[in-house]
Motif scaffolding. Structure first.
Motif, PDB file in Angstrom:
ATOM      1  N   ILE A 152      65.294  73.463  40.748  1.00 23.88           N
ATOM      2  CA  ILE A 152      66.213  72.908  40.609  1.00 23.88           C
ATOM      3  C   ILE A 152      67.189  73.941  41.427  1.00 23.88           C
ATOM      4  O   ILE A 152      68.531  72.830  42.206  1.00 23.88           O
ATOM      5  CB  ILE A 152      66.708  73.023  39.162  1.00 23.88           C
ATOM      6  N   VAL A 153      67.427  75.297  41.937  1.00 22.41           N
ATOM      7  CA  VAL A 153      67.972  75.385  43.108  1.00 22.41           C
ATOM      8  C   VAL A 153      68.049  74.915  44.285  1.00 22.41           C
ATOM      9  O   VAL A 153      68.930  74.747  45.212  1.00 22.41           O
ATOM     10  CB  VAL A 153      68.247  76.821  42.571  1.00 22.41           C
ATOM     11  N   ALA A 154      67.077  74.783  45.045  1.00 23.71           N
ATOM     12  CA  ALA A 154      66.556  74.121  45.881  1.00 23.71           C
ATOM     13  C   ALA A 154      66.519  72.691  45.927  1.00 23.71           C
ATOM     14  O   ALA A 154      67.946  71.809  46.894  1.00 23.71           O
ATOM     15  CB  ALA A 154      64.902  73.931  46.306  1.00 23.71           C
ATOM     16  N   GLU A 155      66.620  71.702  44.930  1.00 28.89           N
ATOM     17  CA  GLU A 155      67.543  70.317  44.821  1.00 28.89           C
ATOM     18  C   GLU A 155      68.573  70.157  45.030  1.00 28.89           C
ATOM     19  O   GLU A 155      69.716  70.112  45.956  1.00 28.89           O
ATOM     20  CB  GLU A 155      66.850  69.690  43.244  1.00 28.89           C
ATOM     21  N   THR A 156      69.609  71.463  44.204  1.00 23.66           N
ATOM     22  CA  THR A 156      71.253  71.709  44.526  1.00 23.66           C
ATOM     23  C   THR A 156      71.809  72.051  45.968  1.00 23.66           C
ATOM     24  O   THR A 156      72.563  71.079  46.780  1.00 23.66           O
ATOM     25  CB  THR A 156      71.770  73.295  43.523  1.00 23.66           C
ATOM     26  N   VAL A 157      70.569  72.963  46.525  1.00 20.03           N
ATOM     27  CA  VAL A 157      70.909  73.168  47.857  1.00 20.03           C
ATOM     28  C   VAL A 157      70.561  72.329  49.154  1.00 20.03           C
ATOM     29  O   VAL A 157      71.899  72.113  49.782  1.00 20.03           O
ATOM     30  CB  VAL A 157      69.948  74.752  48.544  1.00 20.03           C
ATOM     31  N   PHE A 158      70.082  71.466  48.841  1.00 16.26           N
ATOM     32  CA  PHE A 158      69.759  70.220  49.575  1.00 16.26           C
ATOM     33  C   PHE A 158      70.467  69.008  49.771  1.00 16.26           C
ATOM     34  O   PHE A 158      70.995  68.815  51.013  1.00 16.26           O
ATOM     35  CB  PHE A 158      67.724  69.060  48.998  1.00 16.26           C
ATOM     36  N   LEU A 159      71.384  69.394  48.274  1.00 16.72           N
ATOM     37  CA  LEU A 159      71.994  68.359  48.362  1.00 16.72           C
ATOM     38  C   LEU A 159      73.799  68.563  49.302  1.00 16.72           C
ATOM     39  O   LEU A 159      73.993  67.548  49.611  1.00 16.72           O
ATOM     40  CB  LEU A 159      72.060  67.566  46.830  1.00 16.72           C
ATOM     41  N   ALA A 160      73.510  69.521  48.831  1.00 14.80           N
ATOM     42  CA  ALA A 160      75.279  70.367  49.992  1.00 14.80           C
ATOM     43  C   ALA A 160      74.633  70.303  51.059  1.00 14.80           C
ATOM     44  O   ALA A 160      75.676  69.728  51.340  1.00 14.80           O
ATOM     45  CB  ALA A 160      75.251  71.670  49.278  1.00 14.80           C
ATOM     46  N   LEU A 161      73.538  70.366  51.336  1.00 17.72           N
ATOM     47  CA  LEU A 161      73.508  70.688  53.203  1.00 17.72           C
ATOM     48  C   LEU A 161      73.149  68.702  53.818  1.00 17.72           C
ATOM     49  O   LEU A 161      73.657  68.263  54.508  1.00 17.72           O
ATOM     50  CB  LEU A 161      72.087  70.910  53.251  1.00 17.72           C
ATOM     51  N   ILE A 168      66.231  63.013  45.101  1.00 17.98           N
ATOM     52  CA  ILE A 168      65.147  62.859  43.950  1.00 17.98           C
ATOM     53  C   ILE A 168      64.053  62.172  44.835  1.00 17.98           C
ATOM     54  O   ILE A 168      62.348  63.117  44.337  1.00 17.98           O
ATOM     55  CB  ILE A 168      65.514  61.473  43.773  1.00 17.98           C
ATOM     56  N   GLY A 169      63.854  62.158  46.144  1.00 17.10           N
ATOM     57  CA  GLY A 169      62.472  62.439  46.642  1.00 17.10           C
ATOM     58  C   GLY A 169      62.149  63.300  46.868  1.00 17.10           C
ATOM     59  O   GLY A 169      60.781  64.511  47.034  1.00 17.10           O
ATOM     60  N   PHE A 170      63.279  64.595  47.448  1.00 19.31           N
ATOM     61  CA  PHE A 170      62.856  65.844  47.806  1.00 19.31           C
ATOM     62  C   PHE A 170      62.168  67.135  46.971  1.00 19.31           C
ATOM     63  O   PHE A 170      61.654  67.185  47.028  1.00 19.31           O
ATOM     64  CB  PHE A 170      64.270  66.588  48.438  1.00 19.31           C
ATOM     65  N   GLY A 171      63.204  66.290  45.387  1.00 24.70           N
ATOM     66  CA  GLY A 171      62.592  67.184  43.890  1.00 24.70           C
ATOM     67  C   GLY A 171      61.200  66.548  43.683  1.00 24.70           C
ATOM     68  O   GLY A 171      60.576  67.691  43.185  1.00 24.70           O
ATOM     69  N   LEU A 172      60.671  65.131  44.247  1.00 26.99           N
ATOM     70  CA  LEU A 172      59.567  65.395  43.624  1.00 26.99           C
ATOM     71  C   LEU A 172      58.055  65.359  44.965  1.00 26.99           C
ATOM     72  O   LEU A 172      57.480  66.053  44.768  1.00 26.99           O
ATOM     73  CB  LEU A 172      58.738  63.540  43.833  1.00 26.99           C
ATOM     74  N   LEU A 173      58.919  66.010  45.783  1.00 29.61           N
ATOM     75  CA  LEU A 173      57.837  66.817  46.881  1.00 29.61           C
ATOM     76  C   LEU A 173      57.950  68.141  46.916  1.00 29.61           C
ATOM     77  O   LEU A 173      56.497  69.266  46.463  1.00 29.61           O
ATOM     78  CB  LEU A 173      58.444  66.617  48.696  1.00 29.61           C
TER      79      LEU A 173
END
Length: 345
Positions: free
Chosen positions: A323-332, A113-118
């Motif tokens: 949303i793709v970046a958020e998905t990749v971030f969560l996986a990593l 969530i924090g990454f998404g906001l940034l």
């Protein structure tokens, strides 16, 4: 003869409220059944089918006797589906998973969530889109998107953002269901670690189950357990969102501030507590879970009906990148946490 005159004559045996809502509820229910049929026979995600069929029937929500029933499903029925998710949650799930893995999941949700906001700020997108996309990615896909949309202050882009998010997380979940088993095998995850990875990263419950059991029964059971822990985080995240945004009035918020804790979140927590105490028989819990699934399916059909496709397409490539970046971030993030916990050798 006007539409309002036709409705009472055709549904004269119904009480006035039922006559008002029945046409829209009936067409929404029939579309949800059609979406489930397509899913069962052709393998496509039911949520995706429901959304696409709903968008195709957008004209029904513009005028006519279906409008009140469609509005009812988009609000009340959808929230009922989210509330009944509480019947899947119990304290035993938390105990069985272990403190380390639970802390990893909580940290992953907060970090995503924090990454998404940034990331949204960098891409020049609004915080509403950031909260709904990051929350849906972090927790439980389409169900989380609908719950979060219910508490965020409304603006002219609210319905478009919701449809875009549901469509995106459903497509990304389907891609992950295919790609993540290959990735898990490539990096040498065992069955339990594979289940933790799937359950901690794939957005929608159905795709988590499909990916897990495609590998092995042990991986499927672990994936389902981890995913349900993420679902349990829906209520606290929605509460935090509600507290953080309740003093922000949108142009459509004529009734003032929303309640501190929405009724469907209270119902979610109560049902989770009752289920944890063992007072809900298994057959009742399974029935409640099935009702929840159909209510969410009908809810997303009606939300699709209320949104014009051209508005969804206007969302822009940067929203897709978000949303793709958020998905990749969560996986990593989950993979890194699993390595630190010793799940990855």
């Amino acid at each position: 003869m006007t539409t309002s005159a036709v409705t009472p004559s055709r549904f004269g045996g119904f009480p006035s409220a039922a006559a008002r809502y029945w046409p829209g509820v009936a067409v929404t229910g029939a579309t949800a059944i059609a979406a489930q049929f397509l899913s069962d026979h052709y393998g496509a995600p039911a949520m995706l089918m429901a959304l696409l069929l709903g968008i195709a029937l957008h004209f029904l929500s513009e005028e006519g006797r279906c409008v009140p029933g469609i509005d009812l499903c988009a609000r009340k029925v959808l929230r009922l589906g989210v509330a009944l998710l509480g019947m899947r949650i119990s304290v035993d799930l938390l105990i069985g998973l272990g403190a380390g893995t639970i802390l990893l999941l909580v940290a992953a949700i907060a970090a995503t969530i924090g990454f998404g906001l940034l990331a949204a700020k960098v891409l020049g997108r609004g915080w509403r889109l950031a909260l709904i996309t990051s929350g849906s990615v972090a927790i439980c896909g389409a169900s989380a998107a609908m719950a979060i949309a219910a508490v965020l202050p409304k603006n002219e882009f609210s319905e478009r953002n919701l449809i875009f998010t549901v469509l995106s997380v459903t497509v990304l979940s389907t891609i992950a269901m295919i790609v993540y088993p290959i990735l898990a095998h490539a990096i040498g995850l065992d069955a339990r670690a594979t289940g933790i990875f799937f359950g901690g990263t794939i957005h929608d419950v159905a795709q988590v189950v499909g990916a897990g059991f495609s590998v092995s029964p042990e991986a499927g059971e672990a994936a389902t357990l981890v995913k349900l822990i993420r679902v349990a985080m829906l209520a606290p995240v929605v509460l935090v969102y509600s507290l953080a945004t309740r003093n922000i009035a949108g142009p459509d918020d004529a009734s003032g501030r929303p309640p501190l804790l929405p009724g469907f979140v209270i119902a979610f927590l109560i049902l989770a507590a009752i289920n944890s105490s063992g007072l809900i028989p298994r057959v009742v819990a399974e029935a409640g879970s099935e009702v929840s699934r159909w209510a969410l399916l009908a809810g997303i059909v009606s939300v699709g009906m209320k949104t014009a496709l051209r508005r969804v397409l206007d969302v822009g490539g940067d929203a897709v990148a978000l949303i793709v970046a958020e998905t990749v971030f969560l996986a990593l993030f989950i993979l890194a946490g699993m390595y630190l916990l010793g799940h990855v050798s």
